[in-house]
Design an enzyme around this catalytic site. Structure first.
Site, PDB file in Angstrom:
ATOM      1  N   VAL A 124       5.603 -78.600  64.519  1.00  0.00           N
ATOM      2  CA  VAL A 124       6.587 -79.397  63.791  1.00  0.00           C
ATOM      3  C   VAL A 124       7.362 -80.302  64.743  1.00  0.00           C
ATOM      4  CG1 VAL A 124       8.750 -79.234  62.481  1.00  0.00           C
ATOM      5  CG2 VAL A 124       6.792 -77.842  61.824  1.00  0.00           C
TER       6      VAL A 124
ATOM      7  N   ALA B  31       1.118 -79.555  60.238  1.00  0.00           N
ATOM      8  CA  ALA B  31       2.059 -79.040  61.220  1.00  0.00           C
ATOM      9  C   ALA B  31       2.553 -77.660  60.815  1.00  0.00           C
ATOM     10  CB  ALA B  31       3.251 -79.985  61.378  1.00  0.00           C
ATOM     11  N   CYS B  32       2.749 -76.833  61.837  1.00  0.00           N
ATOM     12  CA  CYS B  32       3.339 -75.506  61.643  1.00  0.00           C
ATOM     13  C   CYS B  32       4.235 -75.243  62.843  1.00  0.00           C
ATOM     14  CB  CYS B  32       2.268 -74.435  61.463  1.00  0.00           C
ATOM     15  SG  CYS B  32       1.186 -74.189  62.876  1.00  0.00           S
ATOM     16  N   GLY B  33       4.633 -74.017  63.029  1.00  0.00           N
ATOM     17  CA  GLY B  33       5.541 -73.686  64.112  1.00  0.00           C
ATOM     18  C   GLY B  33       5.057 -74.129  65.479  1.00  0.00           C
TER      19      GLY B  33
END
Length: 99
Positions: free
Chosen positions: A35, A3-5
């Site tokens: 996220v 997960a990232c932005g």
């Protein structure tokens, strides 16, 4: 799960990790998302580990408290180089240690 932005940069890394898992003959499903999608993905896909992009590392402590699976930040160098093999090894170690 990675997960990232917005799930964009981790999508490429997830693909590289999946390729490495397939090459090793592992029964693994690697996927990426934002996220904010982690709670719904936990319910739907039940990942064994959640790896977080370095740019959103600030969510790691909160997620460690809330989730019942290992949560760690992806190594910055591996993330920048999109090194799917190394990140896969990290995920495997975290899963093994949690059992």
């Amino acid at each position: 799960m990675l997960a990232c932005g917005n799930g964009m940069s981790t999508s490429l890394l997830a693909k590289r990790m999946q390729d490495a898992a397939d090459k090793q003959g592992l029964d693994a499903v690697v996927f990426a998302g934002a996220v904010k999608t982690i709670p719904s993905e936990m319910d739907k896909k039940h990942p064994d580990v959640v790896l977080i992009g370095p740019q959103v590392r600030y969510v790691v402590p909160e997620l460690k408290e809330k989730l019942d699976v290992p949560v760690e930040m992806i190594n910055t160098m591996d993330y920048g180089m999109m090194n799917g093999e190394n990140v896969l090894e990290t995920a495997k170690k975290l899963v093994a240690a949690s059992k």
